[in-house]
Design a protein around this motif. Structure first.
Motif, mmCIF file in Angstrom:
data_model
loop_
_atom_site.group_PDB
_atom_site.id
_atom_site.type_symbol
_atom_site.label_atom_id
_atom_site.label_comp_id
_atom_site.label_asym_id
_atom_site.label_seq_id
_atom_site.Cartn_x
_atom_site.Cartn_y
_atom_site.Cartn_z
ATOM 1 N N ARG A 9 0.827 -1.217 0.000
ATOM 2 C CA ARG A 9 0.000 0.000 0.000
ATOM 3 C C ARG A 9 0.855 1.258 0.000
ATOM 4 O O ARG A 9 1.881 1.308 0.659
ATOM 5 C CB ARG A 9 -0.875 0.055 1.256
ATOM 6 N N SER A 65 -2.829 0.618 -4.122
ATOM 7 C CA SER A 65 -2.327 -0.644 -3.596
ATOM 8 C C SER A 65 -2.001 -1.590 -4.746
ATOM 9 O O SER A 65 -2.539 -1.451 -5.840
ATOM 10 C CB SER A 65 -3.356 -1.279 -2.661
ATOM 11 N N LEU A 71 -10.623 -2.334 8.946
ATOM 12 C CA LEU A 71 -9.823 -1.339 8.217
ATOM 13 C C LEU A 71 -10.046 -1.371 6.707
ATOM 14 O O LEU A 71 -9.706 -0.428 6.009
ATOM 15 C CB LEU A 71 -8.331 -1.618 8.446
ATOM 16 N N THR A 74 -8.716 -4.078 4.860
ATOM 17 C CA THR A 74 -7.543 -4.745 4.292
ATOM 18 C C THR A 74 -8.016 -5.741 3.224
ATOM 19 O O THR A 74 -9.163 -6.186 3.244
ATOM 20 C CB THR A 74 -6.775 -5.510 5.385
ATOM 21 N N GLU A 115 -0.175 -6.833 4.999
ATOM 22 C CA GLU A 115 0.012 -5.748 4.042
ATOM 23 C C GLU A 115 1.252 -4.949 4.443
ATOM 24 O O GLU A 115 1.481 -4.707 5.628
ATOM 25 C CB GLU A 115 -1.217 -4.841 4.049
ATOM 26 N N ASP A 150 -3.692 -8.612 9.646
ATOM 27 C CA ASP A 150 -5.126 -8.663 9.935
ATOM 28 C C ASP A 150 -5.429 -9.986 10.641
ATOM 29 O O ASP A 150 -5.523 -11.032 10.011
ATOM 30 C CB ASP A 150 -5.899 -8.554 8.607
ATOM 31 N N TYR A 180 -3.209 5.498 5.240
ATOM 32 C CA TYR A 180 -3.268 4.402 4.260
ATOM 33 C C TYR A 180 -4.663 3.819 4.060
ATOM 34 O O TYR A 180 -4.967 3.283 3.005
ATOM 35 C CB TYR A 180 -2.317 3.274 4.690
ATOM 36 N N TYR A 181 -5.489 3.864 5.119
ATOM 37 C CA TYR A 181 -6.806 3.206 5.045
ATOM 38 C C TYR A 181 -7.895 4.245 5.324
ATOM 39 O O TYR A 181 -7.985 4.764 6.446
ATOM 40 C CB TYR A 181 -6.914 2.098 6.097
#
Ligand SMILES: Cc1cc2nc3c(=O)[nH]c(=O)nc-3n(C[C@H](O)[C@H](O)[C@H](O)COP(=O)(O)OP(=O)(O)OC[C@H]3O[C@@H](n4cnc5c(N)ncnc54)[C@H](O)[C@@H]3O)c2cc1C
Length: 453
Positions: free
Chosen positions: A91, A97, A310, A312, A317, A331, A375-376
Motif C-alpha cells: 500500500r 495498492s 480497516l 484490508t 500488508e 489482519d 493508508y486506510y
C-alpha cells in the motif's frame, strides 16, 4: 545398550523446546531448565484481559523453507496451524495498492517490478538486477560480507522504484536492520537457502503465518509431548554455570546454589544470556566476545483493537513509505478467524525500531494510528478501543556489516556440551528456523556420541 545419560537442556525457547522434544523422541532422559515461569522464549502469546484476547508478543511469519520448524511442529502435532496465503498487499499513502502474488508466475512478476509507477524500462532493469542478485546469492562475490545490503543493491543496479516497492522492506524483514546497516551476506545467504530449498522441494519460496496464537502453536503440544515422554520441565530454574571436569560435562549449577547432575547439555540461551555459563569451556572467552559483538536489534509490536474493520485485502500488508523503518499490518481476523464482536485486531510490526523503542506507549499508539489513517480511509473514523504495545529491545542479534563469521558453531571442544539458539551458526538469519535448525544440529551431535557402558 540403554543410554543412562542425563540430558539437560538450558532455555525453554524454540531452540530448547525442539532439542528437548527430539532428544526425548530418541528415548533419552531429559530435563529442561527455563529461567522464567513460562516456556516459549521470544515466541509466546500474551493475555490481554481488557479485551479478553490472546495476541502474540509480536507477529511471527514463517518461510516455506523452514524445514526444521515444520519437523518440530509435526513432532508436537501442530503442523496444521500454518497457512500460506496466495497474495499479500503493498500500500502507498495515497490509497494506491498492489497485490503481490506470493506463489508461481505471479510471484516472479512481483519480484521484477511491484511498483505501480514502474515503466517498462524500469521493469526490464529490475528483471536484470533481480537475476544478477539471484546469481550472486548462489555464487557469492568474495567481498559480500563487507557490503551493506544497500551497497549490494547499488552494485547490481536495482532501480529505486523496485527497492521502494519490494527489496528494501524484504531485506528489512529478513534481517530486521535498515539496508544501510544490514550485512548484504545475510540477505544473500537466506535467499540462497530459499532458492536451493525451492529447487529441492520443487515449490516456490513464500511466506506463511500461524493460524492460531503462538502458545497453541509451539507450547501446548510440547507440554503434552513432555508429559507422554517423561521430560521434566523446571520453571524459574536459572542456570549459572555448566560444570566441566576432565573434558566432560558433570552438572549445571543453578542460581539457587544447587547443582543438577548432567552427562550432556544443550545450552540454548540467547547471546544476551550466555556470559558465565561456559566459564569451564576452554574457548569461552571467544564465544562471549562474539556474543557481545553480535549485539541486538529492537522490534516494537503494536496490537491495535479497533471498533471497525480497516478494509484490508490480504492477511498481511506492507505500508510503503511508512513512518517506521518497516511497517507491516497483520489482519488477525483473516489470519486466525478471531471473532469481532468485541473489536477488530490489527498487529503492526516495526523492525529495526531504534527510535520507536524509546517512545511512550501513548506516543507509539498515536503514531501507528496516524499511520493507518494515511493508508486506510476506514481508519479515519475508527476508534481505538485498546492499544497494546510490546517492546522487544533485544528481539534478535544484530545482523549488521561485520558480524558475519561471528556466530559460534553448535559443536564445542567438549563433546558432551553443544550450543543452540538462533544466534549460533546456521543457514538462516535470526529466525525461528535458525533456532530449531541449530537444535537439530546440536541433537545430532549428542546422538552421535559413543554409548556409555
Ligand atoms: C517481535 C519479534 C518478531 C519476530 N518475528 C519473527 C518472524 O516473523 N519470523 C521468524 O522466523 N523469527 C522471528 N523472530 C525471531 C524469533 O522469535 C527468534 O529467532 C526465536 O524465537 C529465538 O529462539 P531461541 O530459542 O533461540 O531463543 P529464545 O526464544 O530467546 O529462548 C531462550 C530461552 O532461554 C531462557 N534462558 C535464558 N537464560 C537462561 C538461563 N540462564 N537459565 C535458564 N533459562 C534461560 C530464556 O528465558 C528463554 O526462554 C521475531 C522475534 C521477535 C522478538
Amino acid at each position: 545398550m540403554n543410554d543412562q545419560r542425563q540430558y539437560v537442556v538450558i532455555g525453554g525457547g524454540l531452540a530448547g523446546l525442539a532439542a528437548a522434544v527430539w532428544l526425548a523422541e530418541a528415548g533419552k532422559q531429559v530435563t529442561l531448565l527455563e529461567r522464567r515461569g513460562r516456556l516459549g522464549g521470544r515466541t509466546h502469546a500474551m493475555k490481554v484481559d481488557v479485551v479478553d484476547d490472546l495476541p502474540d508478543n509480536g507477529q511471527h511469519v514463517i518461510g516455506s523453507g523452514y524445514d526444521h520448524l515444520f519437523r518440530y511442529l509435526t513432532s508436537i502435532g501442530t503442523r496444521q496451524y500454518v497457512a500460506f496465503p496466495h497474495h499479500a498487499t503493498l500500500r502507498w499513502p495515497d490509497g494506491r495498492s498492489v497485490t503481490m502474488q506470493t506463489k508461481g508466475l505471479g510471484a516472479l512478476r512481483t519480484l521484477t517490478g511491484a511498483h505501480p509507477d514502474a515503466s517498462l524500462v524500469e521493469r526490464a532493469r529490475t528483471l536484470v538486477a533481480t537475476l544478477k542478485l539471484g546469481r550472486q546469492c548462489l555464487n557469492q562475490p568474495a567481498d559480500l560480507a563487507d557490503l551493506s545490503t544497500e551497497q549490494w543493491f547499488d552494485r547490481v543496479g536495482m532501480p529505486a522504484k523496485a527497492r521502494e516497492a519490494l527489496w528494501d522492506w524484504l531485506a528489512l524483514g529478513v534481517a530486521a536492520e535498515p539496508v544501510q546497516r544490514e550485512s548484504a551476506k545475510v540477505l544473500a545467504d537466506v535467499m540462497a537457502t530459499g532458492i536451493r530449498l525451492g529447487i529441492k522441494h520443487r515449490r516456490p519460496a513464500t511466506i506463511g503465518y500461524p493460524t492460531t496464537d503462538l502458545d497453541t502453536l509451539y507450547i501446548t503440544g510440547a507440554l503434552k509431548f513432555f508429559a507422554q515422554h517423561g521430560v521434566q520441565v523446571r520453571y524459574r530454574a536459572v542456570a549459572r554455570r555448566i560444570t566441566i571436569v576432565d573434558g566432560s560435562v558433570t552438572g549445571v549449577t543453578l542460581a539457587d546454589g544447587t547443582t543438577l547432575p548432567a552427562d550432556a547439555v544443550v545450552c540454548a540461551v540467547p547471546n544476551s544470556n550466555i556470559n558465565g555459563l561456559l566459564d569451564d569451556l576452554p574457548e569461552h572467552a571467544e564465544i562471549y566476545a562474539a556474543a557481545d559483538k553480535l549485539g541486538y536489534t529492537p522490534i516494537v509490536s503494536t496490537n491495535l483493537y479497533l471498533d471497525r474493520p480497516l478494509g484490508t485485502t490480504a492477511e498481511f500488508e506492507a505500508l510503503i513509505g511508512g513512518t517506521g523503518v518497516i511497517d507491516e499490518v497483520f489482519d488477525r481476523q483473516r489470519m486466525t478467524g478471531r471473532a469481532t464482536d468485541r473489536a477488530w485486531l490489527y498487529c503492526l510490526t516495526t523492525s529495526g525500531a531504534y527510535e520507536q523503542i524509546h517512545k511512550s506507549n501513548e506516543e507509539i499508539v498515536a503514531e501507528q494510528v496516524e499511520l493507518l489513517r494515511r493508508y486506510y480511509p476506514a481508519a479515519k473514523e475508527a476508534k481505538v478501543l485498546l492499544g497494546h504495545v510490546v517492546r522487544m529491545p533485544k528481539a534478535t542479534f544484530s545482523q549488521v556489516v561485520g558480524t558475519h563469521a561471528l556466530r559460534p558453531a553448535q559443536r564445542t571442544s567438549v563433546p558432551t556440551l553443544v550450543l543452540a539458539g538462533d544466534w549460533t551458526a546456521t543457514d538462516w538469519s535470526a529466525t525461528m528456523e535458525s533456532a530449531v535448525q541449530s537444535s537439530a544440529n546440536a541433537v545430532d551431535l549428542l546422538l552421535a556420541l559413543p554409548s556409555v557402558p
